[in-house]
Write a protein that holds these residues in place. Structure first.
Motif, PDB file in Angstrom:
ATOM      1  N   MET A   1       9.843   3.450  -3.858  1.00  0.00           N
ATOM      2  CA  MET A   1      10.400   4.473  -4.464  1.00  0.00           C
ATOM      3  C   MET A   1       8.979   6.188  -4.128  1.00  0.00           C
ATOM      4  N   GLU A   2       9.353   7.107  -3.294  1.00  0.00           N
ATOM      5  CA  GLU A   2       8.387   7.928  -2.809  1.00  0.00           C
ATOM      6  C   GLU A   2       7.644   9.061  -4.205  1.00  0.00           C
ATOM      7  N   THR A   3       6.286   9.019  -3.538  1.00  0.00           N
ATOM      8  CA  THR A   3       6.347   9.704  -4.282  1.00  0.00           C
ATOM      9  C   THR A   3       5.698  11.326  -3.754  1.00  0.00           C
ATOM     10  N   ARG A   4       4.846  11.371  -3.952  1.00  0.00           N
ATOM     11  CA  ARG A   4       4.326  12.985  -3.463  1.00  0.00           C
ATOM     12  C   ARG A   4       3.277  13.465  -4.881  1.00  0.00           C
ATOM     13  N   PRO A   5       2.118  12.768  -4.551  1.00  0.00           N
ATOM     14  CA  PRO A   5       0.969  13.295  -5.038  1.00  0.00           C
ATOM     15  C   PRO A   5      -0.325  14.610  -4.689  1.00  0.00           C
ATOM     16  N   PHE A   6      -0.201  14.892  -6.162  1.00  0.00           N
ATOM     17  CA  PHE A   6      -1.216  16.299  -5.362  1.00  0.00           C
ATOM     18  C   PHE A   6      -2.417  15.457  -4.862  1.00  0.00           C
ATOM     19  N   ILE A   7      -2.798  16.064  -3.537  1.00  0.00           N
ATOM     20  CA  ILE A   7      -4.212  15.689  -2.886  1.00  0.00           C
ATOM     21  C   ILE A   7      -4.858  16.543  -2.484  1.00  0.00           C
ATOM     22  N   ASN A   8      -5.880  17.365  -2.712  1.00  0.00           N
ATOM     23  CA  ASN A   8      -6.599  18.370  -2.439  1.00  0.00           C
ATOM     24  C   ASN A   8      -8.208  18.250  -2.402  1.00  0.00           C
ATOM     25  N   THR A   9      -8.539  16.960  -2.400  1.00  0.00           N
ATOM     26  CA  THR A   9      -9.587  16.988  -1.693  1.00  0.00           C
ATOM     27  C   THR A   9     -10.132  15.631  -1.201  1.00  0.00           C
ATOM     28  N   THR A  10     -11.036  14.965  -0.303  1.00  0.00           N
ATOM     29  CA  THR A  10     -11.482  14.123   0.156  1.00  0.00           C
ATOM     30  C   THR A  10     -11.570  12.613  -1.174  1.00  0.00           C
ATOM     31  N   GLU A  11     -11.738  12.991  -2.092  1.00  0.00           N
ATOM     32  CA  GLU A  11     -12.356  12.263  -3.415  1.00  0.00           C
ATOM     33  C   GLU A  11     -10.092  11.847  -3.204  1.00  0.00           C
ATOM     34  N   ARG A  12      -9.896  12.343  -3.957  1.00  0.00           N
ATOM     35  CA  ARG A  12      -8.533  12.342  -4.309  1.00  0.00           C
ATOM     36  C   ARG A  12      -8.081  11.649  -3.276  1.00  0.00           C
ATOM     37  N   LEU A  13      -7.940  11.964  -2.490  1.00  0.00           N
ATOM     38  CA  LEU A  13      -7.068  11.332  -0.915  1.00  0.00           C
ATOM     39  C   LEU A  13      -7.476   9.323  -1.188  1.00  0.00           C
ATOM     40  N   ALA A  14      -9.323   9.603  -1.262  1.00  0.00           N
ATOM     41  CA  ALA A  14      -9.281   8.179  -1.513  1.00  0.00           C
ATOM     42  C   ALA A  14      -8.806   7.746  -2.392  1.00  0.00           C
ATOM     43  N   GLU A  15      -9.251   7.885  -3.980  1.00  0.00           N
ATOM     44  CA  GLU A  15      -8.801   7.447  -5.402  1.00  0.00           C
ATOM     45  C   GLU A  15      -6.664   7.520  -5.122  1.00  0.00           C
ATOM     46  N   VAL A  16      -6.089   7.591  -4.762  1.00  0.00           N
ATOM     47  CA  VAL A  16      -4.196   7.526  -4.444  1.00  0.00           C
ATOM     48  C   VAL A  16      -4.093   6.490  -3.347  1.00  0.00           C
ATOM     49  N   VAL A  17      -4.956   6.459  -2.013  1.00  0.00           N
ATOM     50  CA  VAL A  17      -4.571   5.602  -1.263  1.00  0.00           C
ATOM     51  C   VAL A  17      -5.323   4.097  -1.733  1.00  0.00           C
ATOM     52  N   ALA A  18      -6.074   3.741  -2.395  1.00  0.00           N
ATOM     53  CA  ALA A  18      -6.655   2.542  -3.402  1.00  0.00           C
ATOM     54  C   ALA A  18      -5.877   2.500  -4.848  1.00  0.00           C
ATOM     55  N   GLU A  19      -5.325   2.819  -5.427  1.00  0.00           N
ATOM     56  CA  GLU A  19      -4.287   3.009  -6.088  1.00  0.00           C
ATOM     57  C   GLU A  19      -3.401   2.676  -5.901  1.00  0.00           C
ATOM     58  N   ALA A  20      -2.741   2.733  -4.526  1.00  0.00           N
ATOM     59  CA  ALA A  20      -1.157   2.749  -4.359  1.00  0.00           C
ATOM     60  C   ALA A  20      -1.128   1.591  -3.734  1.00  0.00           C
ATOM     61  N   ARG A  21      -2.765   0.983  -3.027  1.00  0.00           N
ATOM     62  CA  ARG A  21      -2.699   0.180  -1.978  1.00  0.00           C
ATOM     63  C   ARG A  21      -2.539  -1.314  -3.191  1.00  0.00           C
ATOM     64  N   HIS A  22      -3.310  -0.587  -4.018  1.00  0.00           N
ATOM     65  CA  HIS A  22      -3.619  -1.886  -5.671  1.00  0.00           C
ATOM     66  C   HIS A  22      -2.243  -2.312  -5.874  1.00  0.00           C
ATOM     67  N   GLU A  23      -0.862  -1.294  -5.998  1.00  0.00           N
ATOM     68  CA  GLU A  23      -0.188  -1.201  -6.679  1.00  0.00           C
ATOM     69  C   GLU A  23       1.353  -2.290  -5.692  1.00  0.00           C
ATOM     70  N   ASN A  24       1.016  -2.077  -4.429  1.00  0.00           N
ATOM     71  CA  ASN A  24       0.898  -2.641  -4.055  1.00  0.00           C
ATOM     72  C   ASN A  24       1.198  -4.594  -3.366  1.00  0.00           C
ATOM     73  N   GLY A  25      -0.319  -4.101  -4.396  1.00  0.00           N
ATOM     74  CA  GLY A  25      -0.614  -6.213  -3.798  1.00  0.00           C
ATOM     75  C   GLY A  25      -1.307  -5.959  -3.103  1.00  0.00           C
ATOM     76  N   TRP A  26      -1.585  -5.465  -1.941  1.00  0.00           N
ATOM     77  CA  TRP A  26      -2.118  -5.561  -0.917  1.00  0.00           C
ATOM     78  C   TRP A  26      -3.436  -5.411  -0.390  1.00  0.00           C
ATOM     79  N   THR A  27      -4.092  -6.165   0.394  1.00  0.00           N
ATOM     80  CA  THR A  27      -5.499  -6.346   0.710  1.00  0.00           C
ATOM     81  C   THR A  27      -5.507  -4.725   1.938  1.00  0.00           C
ATOM     82  N   GLN A  28      -7.066  -3.981   1.588  1.00  0.00           N
ATOM     83  CA  GLN A  28      -7.279  -3.392   2.844  1.00  0.00           C
ATOM     84  C   GLN A  28      -6.948  -4.329   4.275  1.00  0.00           C
TER      85      GLN A  28
END
Length: 91
Positions: A1-28
């Motif tokens: 499912m496609e989502t639209r997270p609110f990303i307003n800082t580089t810190e938030r971008l880092a969180e969103v990417v890491a969380e989504a990657r973990h949810e997918n069960g993917w390594t970097q």
């Protein structure tokens, strides 16, 4: 499912990417391969290192099924001192 997270800082971008990657069960490395970027790019992105390569950032977000959107920022004069939107600017 496609989502639209609110990303307003580089810190938030880092969180969103890491969380989504973990949810997918993917390594970097797996995310990097799927997005067509280097693993170091993913590491830097999740580590909140400043990046100027917006095309690569968008490729990573799209690979994760994320679709960020630009939202105009309201000018400060539209807000009261407590951070609430002034009555005359409410829709």
């Amino acid at each position: 499912m496609e989502t639209r997270p609110f990303i307003n800082t580089t810190e938030r971008l880092a969180e969103v990417v890491a969380e989504a990657r973990h949810e997918n069960g993917w390594t970097q490395a797996e995310l990097a391969r799927r997005a067509g970027v280097g693993r170091q790019f993913i590491s830097d992105l999740e580590g909140n290192h400043p990046r100027a390569e917006i095309g690569k950032v968008l490729a990573v977000l799209q690979t994760l099924g994320l679709s960020p959107r630009a939202v105009p920022v309201r000018p400060d004069y539209e807000f009261d001192a407590d951070g609430q939107l002034k009555e005359q600017f409410r829709g």
